[in-house]
Design a protein around this motif. Structure first.
Motif, PDB file in Angstrom:
ATOM      1  N   HIS C  33       0.842  -1.190   0.000  1.00 21.50           N
ATOM      2  CA  HIS C  33       0.000   0.000   0.000  1.00 21.50           C
ATOM      3  C   HIS C  33       0.877   1.239   0.000  1.00 21.50           C
ATOM      4  O   HIS C  33       1.834   1.326   0.768  1.00 21.50           O
ATOM      5  N   ASP C  35       0.539   5.323   0.546  1.00 15.68           N
ATOM      6  CA  ASP C  35      -0.346   6.405   0.965  1.00 15.68           C
ATOM      7  C   ASP C  35       0.083   7.683   0.247  1.00 15.68           C
ATOM      8  O   ASP C  35       1.143   8.233   0.552  1.00 15.68           O
ATOM      9  N   ARG C 276      -4.127   6.395  11.893  1.00 10.37           N
ATOM     10  CA  ARG C 276      -4.891   5.568  10.969  1.00 10.37           C
ATOM     11  C   ARG C 276      -4.252   4.188  10.883  1.00 10.37           C
ATOM     12  O   ARG C 276      -3.109   3.995  11.270  1.00 10.37           O
ATOM     13  N   THR C 277      -5.007   3.228  10.378  1.00  6.92           N
ATOM     14  CA  THR C 277      -4.442   1.889  10.231  1.00  6.92           C
ATOM     15  C   THR C 277      -4.481   1.451   8.772  1.00  6.92           C
ATOM     16  O   THR C 277      -5.395   1.799   8.033  1.00  6.92           O
ATOM     17  N   VAL C 278      -3.491   0.688   8.404  1.00  7.11           N
ATOM     18  CA  VAL C 278      -3.511  -0.071   7.162  1.00  7.11           C
ATOM     19  C   VAL C 278      -3.847  -1.500   7.576  1.00  7.11           C
ATOM     20  O   VAL C 278      -3.190  -2.059   8.441  1.00  7.11           O
TER      21      VAL C 278
ATOM     22  N   GLY D 209      -9.763   8.114   9.892  1.00  9.98           N
ATOM     23  CA  GLY D 209      -9.476   6.722   9.553  1.00  9.98           C
ATOM     24  C   GLY D 209     -10.637   5.778   9.787  1.00  9.98           C
ATOM     25  O   GLY D 209     -10.437   4.624  10.167  1.00  9.98           O
ATOM     26  N   LYS D 211     -13.717   3.183   8.932  1.00  7.70           N
ATOM     27  CA  LYS D 211     -13.754   2.056   8.007  1.00  7.70           C
ATOM     28  C   LYS D 211     -15.071   1.978   7.241  1.00  7.70           C
ATOM     29  O   LYS D 211     -15.270   1.077   6.415  1.00  7.70           O
ATOM     30  N   ASP D 238     -11.597   1.486   2.822  1.00  2.85           N
ATOM     31  CA  ASP D 238     -10.415   0.972   3.520  1.00  2.85           C
ATOM     32  C   ASP D 238      -9.236   1.926   3.365  1.00  2.85           C
ATOM     33  O   ASP D 238      -9.371   3.024   2.836  1.00  2.85           O
ATOM     34  N   HIS D 239      -8.097   1.467   3.865  1.00  5.74           N
ATOM     35  CA  HIS D 239      -6.923   2.336   3.896  1.00  5.74           C
ATOM     36  C   HIS D 239      -6.479   2.777   2.499  1.00  5.74           C
ATOM     37  O   HIS D 239      -5.766   3.751   2.353  1.00  5.74           O
TER      38      HIS D 239
END
Lengths: 280, 280, 280, 280
Positions: C33, C35, C276-278, D209, D211, D238-239
């Motif tokens: 991913h 960003d 934030r999360t991946v 962030g 979902k 999503d991310h």
């Protein structure tokens, strides 16, 4: 609680509600439905027991007259909501639905007594008994299952349960049991019916490449996986999901779908009409 | 953009990414998938065009060697993402999918040129032309449809479109068109396939008493409603919904399911593998 | 399993995948991913342990060089997926999340050892011990909670768990525990954050008249209900639902949201980046 | 169609349904709701016009007595469902909601006359007029908007519309317009309220962030984005989704949420009670 169905015409609601109002009945919840295709009318009325001068039996006797006048014939019922509901669960080796229902009952969320759990394997005996519930192991020899089903029937019927729940039971009920338990036996099928009837629905789903998988809670009839549907739900999957992934993800849907269907059944919210259900 | 599939083995990612890195390629988006059942590997790599010293044609020529070394055979493609995509829509009388796609294109959300709309009725000519798009009316006499399909084919093929969209076209493509347009013809079927194949799926759904209805976007193959599924979605219904209610509610699902499927197809995100799709 | 993040540039994938390919590593699962807002790159690579000539420790030592070259600094990790994961659960009186997690572990669906359950009430001791898991009752006197938290910390830390799960714990962790357990403490909040932070979110939701309620699984930080979100889900409600109905319906969402978040965390799928999360 | 609310007590349904039965009224659709928190009762009754011997005006006059007896005060309404509904749409530059509503009306799905579309930009004039609907361009100078709002009010009020729809209008209605249009002005807000009130909710959502992203259709009140909620829906993100991705995905939710809310409003299904709605 009164539930009934009759041919639609003017004045039904007036008749029923006047009957209740005259007796001082405080309606807590009321739902009505008219099916334009069949011209049939359905209602469910929950009345506060302490607001009425009658017992459930007396109410039943008096309401019979109203039902007759509206041609409801046998399509009506007066239930005492104060009576605790009883359920018997049939299981096999897969425990997720059993764990889920036991947890819901133990935490007070699902208001039912689980009278017994019957398994064709005994691997779920431990958790059942940890919840203080009797577990019966009934072997199903592959050749002759008639004796096994007779034993299951005896074990079930002695509790006269409001619900017989096939919680991933994996055995097909014989026609006589389907008949004896009509409207009380609930199954959870691990597909979005009518897709993937029968065995190994997750394998079928994977082969077809569907993008959502589902679960269906339905009344058991002699016609496999074809009984009236009470509730369905789905969950998204993608190309990265293997069959074991579908099995795992599907479990979450099976659990909630069965729990919702069972709750609605126990609360008298489900009225069967032909092969369809009205869920109030 | 490079998409390809080949038998899985170690070092594929290293080989492909080294090829791109050596050329200075800046990877904007990359996805990989290994199918454990078939032992097949898939990837899609989007590279910033201005980061590479090659044209799309040169890249194609150079990448051919990598593809050969990885036994990708014909399962790879290099696309110039700078080239505008073209689509031709086939419609009948029901306009909701057409209205939806025209709105998405007009508002800049769906990046495609709609080269033409072809209808077996002319009721959607007005809105099509209001968007500045040619509309062709091709009559389908019930006896002999071969000539009509030949005309449709001619009208479609002159645009050499990236997508031929059956936006509720209601006519079954003959096998030769299915073959000619393999991997480019998308259909929206108004059920959650494989449930309710064929005609009048909402009527079938109503009769079965399902609690959710769905829509399926899939590639057209000679096997009716059985091609590889690109996207599906569902919406909740209940006993109060008549067939016209299902038709109305279903439209919202048809529209988004087709729009998503078409977008993914145009962006090269959909790789077909047997009768299943990988959607990156 | 390798997870890491570094500033984006060309050639990262080539570098990492070449490193693995040179060692003969068979990549089972890979995700990437980038960003675009922060210009940061993330990846997670699962390699079959038996395909590599190194132990996890050796791999870590060798990969350190790659990580350094890519300026990953401390943002990388090599985990031995063969090592069993350990979790400690913190609970209060509401048992639904605990029942759910115990059932998932018992049925083999969630691959983790629950080392201990700690409760500020003892009402869930029975079911915990029925699963063969130690239960510790730590009293939280309303005046002074510091000693209680110190005891909780001691009980937790002796297991050095991969996850500390606040399964409806109802106590706010003090800052020092938040700091000590950074990236390992997961909470399930019974609202769709950032709506309805803090106490009694179902009451807040009912008052506002929302048409969907939700649940949020997030990492615990010193900022109440404001940590990085791992997973969220919602369920539909309507005007007929009272607060107790919201509580009941919400439980189904809390359970699956927590279970999914915990699974992803344990599988090393969750990379935190700022707030934030991946989730790979 | 009769809709009304009154303090709950026994006999309300009997009274209303007897009134209708005595007049020979054929009830097509009936819904009831009792709010246990406020002790308030609500109902909506759709009666076939040709089954009653009265005009809507006569029915209104006669029903007034029933309403008075039940202390419904001003909380009741008799609507002639035979009268066509009228709506005026307010738009800005973003056209997706406008395209969607125009398509629904043109395809006969949404049964309403769009009397006019008013925009503070003129970019949507073309598509509006292509549908045969007048478009008015009203400029909103950043300094002084009072004159612009006065003109909007005049343009709207001359149609006496059943609904004033802020279809991504992007201007905040002044208090006097909120008051004048109470219960008739619907807004679509591009977040799952109460999260992300005010400007740029997708940016806010991305930063937090979340979902899932959502949309909310609500009645406009003087309190920004805080009016009674009619409908909400969400979609998963999503991310990998950038702010423009959220904007694009969110549009699909905005469109269906607004269309559903508007339909229910026009069908008289939405009863406001304090800051909450009953949606029959």
């Amino acid at each position: 609680m009164i539930t009934f169905g009759c041919p639609d015409r003017t004045g039904i609601v007036a008749r029923v509600s006047s009957f209740l109002a005259d007796a001082g009945g405080w309606i807590v919840e009321a739902a009505y439905h008219t099916d334009p295709d069949t011209g049939w009318f359905f209602t469910r009325q929950v009345v506060r027991a302490d607001s009425m001068p009658y017992s459930a039996d007396e109410l039943r006797a008096r309401f019979a007259e109203v039902a007759r006048a509206l041609s409801a014939e046998s399509n009506w019922r007066v239930d005492d909501t104060g009576e605790r509901r009883r359920a018997v669960l049939l299981v096999s080796k897969e425990g997720h639905c059993l764990y889920d229902l036991l947890g819901r009952v133990a935490s007070g969320e699902l208001d039912v007594d689980i009278s017994a759990v019957i398994g064709n394997h005994d691997s779920l005996a431990g958790i059942t008994r940890a919840h203080g519930i009797p577990f019966h192991h009934v072997r199903f020899p592959s050749g002759d299952k008639a004796a096994a089903f007779a034993e299951v029937r005896k074990l079930v019927d002695e509790h006269d349960p409001h619900a017989i729940v096939l919680a991933r039971f994996m055995q097909i009920l014989p026609p006589d049991l389907c008949a004896a338990w009509t409207g009380r036996a609930l199954n959870i099928h691990h597909s979005f019916l009518p897709s993937f009837v029968g065995a190994r629905p997750y394998h079928q789903a994977h082969r077809r490449g569907v993008k959502l998988i589902g679960a269906t809670c339905h009344y058991v009839t002699a016609d496999l996986d074809a009984g009236p549907i009470i509730e369905q739900d789905v969950i998204r999957v993608d190309h990265g999901d293997t069959v074991p992934d579908l099995v795992r993800k599907g479990r979450d849907i099976e659990k909630v779908t069965l729990a919702r269907g069972l709750r609605w059944h126990l609360e008298g919210r489900v009225l069967v009409h032909g092969n369809r259900t009205v869920v109030f």
